[in-house]
Design a protein around this motif. Structure first.
Motif: not given
Length: 398
Positions: A54-63
């Motif tokens: 999650r800390d390497r993603l460049i987008f915000s994704a809900a869980i």
């Protein structure tokens, strides 16, 4: 003045563009439905991947907190219940008016059903004119009119908690089921990037108001009509990733202006995708928002959301963690919300009425400054009046 004859020649091009967009959107939707089915079978795997990267993603994704194919029919509310809502409007400051000040007007609504009680429909105005009110935000590079919008959000939350908790007293005593509603998101994206001191002046009072609602067991809900969010669709990007690991910072930083391989269904919105599978009165799975600004919220105030087919549209509804974790409060809130939409012919009636109470029309603005002018003259102030520019704009030689 708008020249309609000249404008008419530009309309066909707009129509053709939107027709092409509609065709492309239908193709993306069909692809997204297939991806959603495949992701459902890999949901646990995708969740593990998200937690790890999650800390390497460049987008915000809900869980997703429930299976992706969750479809639950919302239970109607009890015959007797109450609804509280607030909304705000403002008069922005202008150097061309007779005084540099601003006004915030918060509409309040309290509706009771099955209880033979009178409703409350009114508004509370607040006027800000002191230097500390007008110029405090400039130390953080925030324009006064922008700060005005933030202050309005705080007042809406405070007046909502004050109204609801004053009615539902004492805490612990028996009360009819109820719901406190606000128009818009409970995720305050605008706080991201603000200076710490400025952010604290906005967020802390809001969370104190929410805590008052929690202590009184009054569920809080944010209602979003025509939501443009893609948080849910972004979760599917984990499934679409073509690399061994979803490490965006290494794998995808070289794409530049091009879309990353996982963006095959963008710019499809959450409401479009879930609108294909939800029947009227049904909700989809609940999600935990992972917006970065929520790291500043208390853990009990983290925001969860779901999409609901309210009959006229797919609405996004948001609740704090303490509402999501209390099944009784959650079902109560959803049931009352759906009934409010029905009573409001497609939009919650309490929110519509709180907006109507708050809205400041042209005549209200004129009366406000006329009253202010009278008071200033009464106190002996000279040369009171608007600027020549403002006076000239209010008339026309045409």
């Amino acid at each position: 003045m708008l020249d309609i004859a000249k404008l008419a020649g530009k309309i066909p091009g707009i129509s053709q563009h939107f027709q092409q967009e509609m065709t492309a959107s239908c193709q993306r939707l069909e692809l997204a439905k297939t991806i959603l089915k495949e992701a459902k079978n890999r949901q646990e795997e995708l969740l593990e991947s998200y937690e790890k990267w999650r800390d390497r993603l460049i987008f915000s994704a809900a869980i997703p907190m429930e299976p992706l194919d969750t479809r639950i029919t919302i239970v109607p509310p009890p015959y007797s219940h109450s609804v509280f809502a607030t909304d705000g409007s403002q008069i922005s400051p202008s150097h061309h008016e007779i005084a540099y000040c601003y006004l915030i007007n918060v509409g309040r609504v309290m509706l009771h059903y099955g209880q033979n009680l009178h409703p409350l429909l009114d508004s509370l105005p607040e006027v800000y004119y002191r230097p500390e009110d007008l110029y405090i935000s400039r130390q953080w590079g925030i324009r006064t009119d922008e700060w005005l919008g933030y202050r309005r959000t705080v007042l809406e939350a405070q007046f909502l908690a004050e109204m609801a908790c004053s009615w539902v007293k004492p805490p612990g005593a028996h009360h009819e089921p109820n719901l406190a509603m606000v128009d818009g998101s409970l995720v305050y994206w605008f706080l991201d990037g603000l200076a710490h001191d400025a952010r604290d002046l906005i967020l802390f009072p809001i969370q104190e108001a929410w805590e008052q609602l929690r202590a009184a067991r009054i569920p809080l809900m944010g209602y979003l009509s025509a939501s443009r969010s893609v948080e849910g669709v972004n979760f599917l990007r984990l499934h679409n990733c073509t690399f061994d690991t979803p490490n965006c910072t290494i794998n995808c930083m070289d794409f530049g202006e091009e879309k990353a391989p996982c963006q095959v269904i963008e710019p499809l919105r959450d409401t479009t995708l879930w609108g294909e599978s939800l029947q009227p009165g049904q909700r989809g799975p609940f999600w935990k928002s992972s917006a970065r600004i929520l790291d500043l919220y208390d853990e009990s105030q983290r925001i969860y959301f779901c999409y609901v087919n309210v009959g006229t549209e797919i609405a996004r509804v948001e609740v704090p963690a303490w509402v999501f974790e209390d099944q009784e409060l959650l079902n109560q809130a959803l049931g009352i919300m759906l009934a409010q939409v029905s009573k409001g012919f497609g939009y919650p009636v309490a929110l519509a009425e709180s907006h109507n109470q708050a809205v400041i029309r042209g005549g209200d603005r004129i009366r406000f400054f006329a009253l202010l002018e009278q008071q200033m003259i009464r106190f002996g102030l000279q040369n009171v009046g608007t600027s020549y520019k403002e006076a000239r704009k209010r008339g026309s030689i045409a």
